[in-house]
Design a protein around this motif. Structure first.
Motif, PDB file in Angstrom:
ATOM      1  N   ALA A 269       0.831  -1.204   0.000  1.00 51.81           N
ATOM      2  CA  ALA A 269       0.000   0.000   0.000  1.00 51.81           C
ATOM      3  C   ALA A 269       0.868   1.257   0.000  1.00 51.81           C
ATOM      4  O   ALA A 269       0.589   2.229  -0.714  1.00 51.81           O
ATOM      5  CB  ALA A 269      -0.926  -0.010   1.221  1.00 51.81           C
ATOM      6  N   PHE A 270       1.930   1.239   0.782  1.00 54.74           N
ATOM      7  CA  PHE A 270       2.884   2.351   0.857  1.00 54.74           C
ATOM      8  C   PHE A 270       3.418   2.695  -0.532  1.00 54.74           C
ATOM      9  O   PHE A 270       3.507   3.866  -0.914  1.00 54.74           O
ATOM     10  CB  PHE A 270       4.020   1.943   1.796  1.00 54.74           C
ATOM     11  CG  PHE A 270       5.002   3.031   2.129  1.00 54.74           C
ATOM     12  CD1 PHE A 270       4.814   3.831   3.238  1.00 54.74           C
ATOM     13  CD2 PHE A 270       6.139   3.228   1.352  1.00 54.74           C
ATOM     14  CE1 PHE A 270       5.736   4.825   3.572  1.00 54.74           C
ATOM     15  CE2 PHE A 270       7.063   4.219   1.666  1.00 54.74           C
ATOM     16  CZ  PHE A 270       6.857   5.021   2.778  1.00 54.74           C
ATOM     17  N   LYS A 271       3.761   1.680  -1.288  1.00 55.84           N
ATOM     18  CA  LYS A 271       4.274   1.875  -2.653  1.00 55.84           C
ATOM     19  C   LYS A 271       3.212   2.491  -3.559  1.00 55.84           C
ATOM     20  O   LYS A 271       3.513   3.375  -4.378  1.00 55.84           O
ATOM     21  CB  LYS A 271       4.727   0.526  -3.214  1.00 55.84           C
ATOM     22  CG  LYS A 271       5.282   0.578  -4.630  1.00 55.84           C
ATOM     23  CD  LYS A 271       6.711   1.050  -4.660  1.00 55.84           C
ATOM     24  CE  LYS A 271       7.330   0.849  -6.035  1.00 55.84           C
ATOM     25  NZ  LYS A 271       8.750   1.249  -6.074  1.00 55.84           N
ATOM     26  N   LEU A 272       1.973   2.046  -3.415  1.00 63.15           N
ATOM     27  CA  LEU A 272       0.886   2.580  -4.234  1.00 63.15           C
ATOM     28  C   LEU A 272       0.667   4.071  -3.958  1.00 63.15           C
ATOM     29  O   LEU A 272       0.403   4.843  -4.875  1.00 63.15           O
ATOM     30  CB  LEU A 272      -0.405   1.816  -3.969  1.00 63.15           C
ATOM     31  CG  LEU A 272      -0.490   0.390  -4.511  1.00 63.15           C
ATOM     32  CD1 LEU A 272      -1.709  -0.334  -3.943  1.00 63.15           C
ATOM     33  CD2 LEU A 272      -0.552   0.397  -6.035  1.00 63.15           C
ATOM     34  N   THR A 274       2.905   6.327  -2.395  1.00 61.39           N
ATOM     35  CA  THR A 274       4.073   7.224  -2.451  1.00 61.39           C
ATOM     36  C   THR A 274       4.983   6.986  -3.648  1.00 61.39           C
ATOM     37  O   THR A 274       5.778   7.864  -3.992  1.00 61.39           O
ATOM     38  CB  THR A 274       4.934   7.062  -1.185  1.00 61.39           C
ATOM     39  OG1 THR A 274       5.553   5.765  -1.191  1.00 61.39           O
ATOM     40  CG2 THR A 274       4.092   7.222   0.082  1.00 61.39           C
ATOM     41  N   GLY A 275       4.882   5.815  -4.260  1.00 63.48           N
ATOM     42  CA  GLY A 275       5.809   5.447  -5.318  1.00 63.48           C
ATOM     43  C   GLY A 275       7.166   5.019  -4.789  1.00 63.48           C
ATOM     44  O   GLY A 275       8.074   4.715  -5.564  1.00 63.48           O
ATOM     45  N   GLU A 276       7.318   4.975  -3.464  1.00 65.22           N
ATOM     46  CA  GLU A 276       8.580   4.608  -2.830  1.00 65.22           C
ATOM     47  C   GLU A 276       8.459   3.236  -2.164  1.00 65.22           C
ATOM     48  O   GLU A 276       7.373   2.807  -1.777  1.00 65.22           O
ATOM     49  CB  GLU A 276       8.967   5.642  -1.763  1.00 65.22           C
ATOM     50  CG  GLU A 276       9.084   7.068  -2.272  1.00 65.22           C
ATOM     51  CD  GLU A 276      10.357   7.301  -3.066  1.00 65.22           C
ATOM     52  OE1 GLU A 276      11.287   6.467  -2.950  1.00 65.22           O
ATOM     53  OE2 GLU A 276      10.430   8.313  -3.789  1.00 65.22           O
ATOM     54  N   ASP A 277       9.593   2.560  -2.028  1.00 64.21           N
ATOM     55  CA  ASP A 277       9.621   1.291  -1.302  1.00 64.21           C
ATOM     56  C   ASP A 277       9.676   1.549   0.196  1.00 64.21           C
ATOM     57  O   ASP A 277      10.513   2.335   0.664  1.00 64.21           O
ATOM     58  CB  ASP A 277      10.846   0.461  -1.705  1.00 64.21           C
ATOM     59  CG  ASP A 277      10.762  -0.052  -3.136  1.00 64.21           C
ATOM     60  OD1 ASP A 277       9.643  -0.354  -3.583  1.00 64.21           O
ATOM     61  OD2 ASP A 277      11.813  -0.143  -3.794  1.00 64.21           O
ATOM     62  N   MET A 278       8.787   0.905   0.941  1.00 65.59           N
ATOM     63  CA  MET A 278       8.846   1.023   2.391  1.00 65.59           C
ATOM     64  C   MET A 278      10.170   0.437   2.897  1.00 65.59           C
ATOM     65  O   MET A 278      10.607  -0.608   2.396  1.00 65.59           O
ATOM     66  CB  MET A 278       7.669   0.273   3.034  1.00 65.59           C
ATOM     67  CG  MET A 278       7.690   0.282   4.561  1.00 65.59           C
ATOM     68  SD  MET A 278       6.325  -0.672   5.301  1.00 65.59           S
ATOM     69  CE  MET A 278       4.992   0.525   5.172  1.00 65.59           C
ATOM     70  N   PRO A 279      10.811   1.060   3.893  1.00 69.90           N
ATOM     71  CA  PRO A 279      12.012   0.479   4.503  1.00 69.90           C
ATOM     72  C   PRO A 279      11.610  -0.701   5.402  1.00 69.90           C
ATOM     73  O   PRO A 279      11.533  -0.578   6.625  1.00 69.90           O
ATOM     74  CB  PRO A 279      12.602   1.645   5.302  1.00 69.90           C
ATOM     75  CG  PRO A 279      11.435   2.525   5.620  1.00 69.90           C
ATOM     76  CD  PRO A 279      10.501   2.402   4.440  1.00 69.90           C
ATOM     77  N   VAL A 280      11.356  -1.833   4.769  1.00 69.61           N
ATOM     78  CA  VAL A 280      10.722  -2.965   5.443  1.00 69.61           C
ATOM     79  C   VAL A 280      11.558  -3.491   6.604  1.00 69.61           C
ATOM     80  O   VAL A 280      11.016  -3.799   7.679  1.00 69.61           O
ATOM     81  CB  VAL A 280      10.429  -4.094   4.424  1.00 69.61           C
ATOM     82  CG1 VAL A 280       9.959  -5.352   5.145  1.00 69.61           C
ATOM     83  CG2 VAL A 280       9.364  -3.642   3.435  1.00 69.61           C
ATOM     84  N   ASP A 281      12.867  -3.599   6.428  1.00 72.22           N
ATOM     85  CA  ASP A 281      13.701  -4.122   7.506  1.00 72.22           C
ATOM     86  C   ASP A 281      13.625  -3.237   8.746  1.00 72.22           C
ATOM     87  O   ASP A 281      13.530  -3.724   9.879  1.00 72.22           O
ATOM     88  CB  ASP A 281      15.155  -4.253   7.041  1.00 72.22           C
ATOM     89  CG  ASP A 281      15.333  -5.360   6.018  1.00 72.22           C
ATOM     90  OD1 ASP A 281      14.431  -6.220   5.916  1.00 72.22           O
ATOM     91  OD2 ASP A 281      16.359  -5.365   5.317  1.00 72.22           O
TER      92      ASP A 281
END
Length: 293
Positions: A269-272, A274-281
């Motif tokens: 959802a974050f990517k949808l 903002t267009g950015e990858d969430m800092p998942v780690d």
């Protein structure tokens, strides 16, 4: 957080009931801060009754979008302008994106569930799953698991408002995937036990175990489970549900709540938005450190 908020801050919401237990605001707001993005994520108590007005507010306030959770994942569909193909197939939405007043619904629950198992190096593809529940999350999990290669799914549900959806899920899976799906009533306890015994994973995608049902579980007998199987509860508040306690009493090696699923569906959802990858780690460490307290 306060230093980031200004006249240009973009609002994203979470609309569900109950929702004050949610970890999603912690997840998204910390991700925004980590990446220096001028967004804010807030939770709103929204029932089916308030939902139409809340969806109108996304357009009126110029919000970037919203997450949608129980009991709104299916009720929201007629209020949207478009559906992503996966959401249309599932018949439920957990993420809304607002593009200049055009609201598109997506579902990330199913892929979040599968990715959370992959994160634990557990692969259920080619195996059998027993699944309780046919609401928004249960539907997304069933269909995504089938699309990803789970061999067989036994779905159990009460003959309630979700029974017809459960029948549709079985029909969709059998018609559009290579997976074999069957539907059974939760009243069939002997069948329930035997299907779980033959499965690599049991997943509870109902709200049982979440407040105000935190002292309840669909399964009360530890002998339903094997030590070598996976037991997955999509509830994550409380962190250890009644179902998880029972599975641990049975000595089940792999017992999970819904935190990992929430993290992975949230990343999509974050990517949808903002267009950015969430800092998942980073977020994984933050969420699971909190879960251990």
């Amino acid at each position: 957080m306060v230093e980031r908020l200004d006249g240009h801050t973009i609002l994203i919401g979470l609309m569900a009931y109950p929702i004050r237990h949610s970890m999603s605001p912690t997840m998204h707001n910390n991700a925004f801060a980590k990446l220096g993005l001028n967004y804010a994520y807030l939770a709103f108590d929204v029932t089916n009754k308030e939902l139409p007005g809340a969806i109108d507010a996304i357009r009126t306030l110029g919000m970037r979008g919203s997450n949608i959770s129980m009991p709104n994942k299916q009720k929201v569909i007629p209020l949207l302008d478009k559906l992503d193909p996966a959401a249309e197939m599932v018949g439920a939405v957990n993420t809304i994106v607002n593009d200049n007043g055009v609201l598109t619904g997506y579902t990330t629950d199913g892929t979040g569930f599968m990715q959370s198992l992959d994160d634990e190096n557990l692969d259920i593809r080619g195996k059998k799953m027993t699944l309780a529940g046919a609401g928004g999350a249960g539907t997304a999990i069933a269909i995504q698991a089938a699309l990803d290669g789970v061999k067989e799914i036994s779905i159990f549900n009460l003959k309630d408002a979700h029974w017809e959806q459960a029948k549709k899920n079985v029909a969709t899976i059998n018609a559009q995937t290579k997976c074999k799906a069957t539907l059974h009533s939760l009243d069939e306890q002997d069948k329930y036990r035997s299907e779980i015994a033959a499965s690599a994973i049991y997943c509870d995608a109902t709200g049982v175990g979440m407040k105000p049902l935190q002292d309840q579980s669909l399964i009360t007998d530890p002998s339903f489970f094997r030590q070598d199987m996976i037991v997955f509860d999509t509830v994550y508040a409380p962190r250890e549900t009644k179902l998880m306690q029972i599975a641990k009493k049975a000595g089940v090696k792999h017992v999970f709540n819904g935190l990992g699923m929430m993290l992975e569906q949230g990343a999509q959802a974050f990517k949808l938005w903002t267009g950015e990858d969430m800092p998942v780690d980073y977020i994984h460490e933050l969420l699971f450190a909190d879960a251990s307290k």
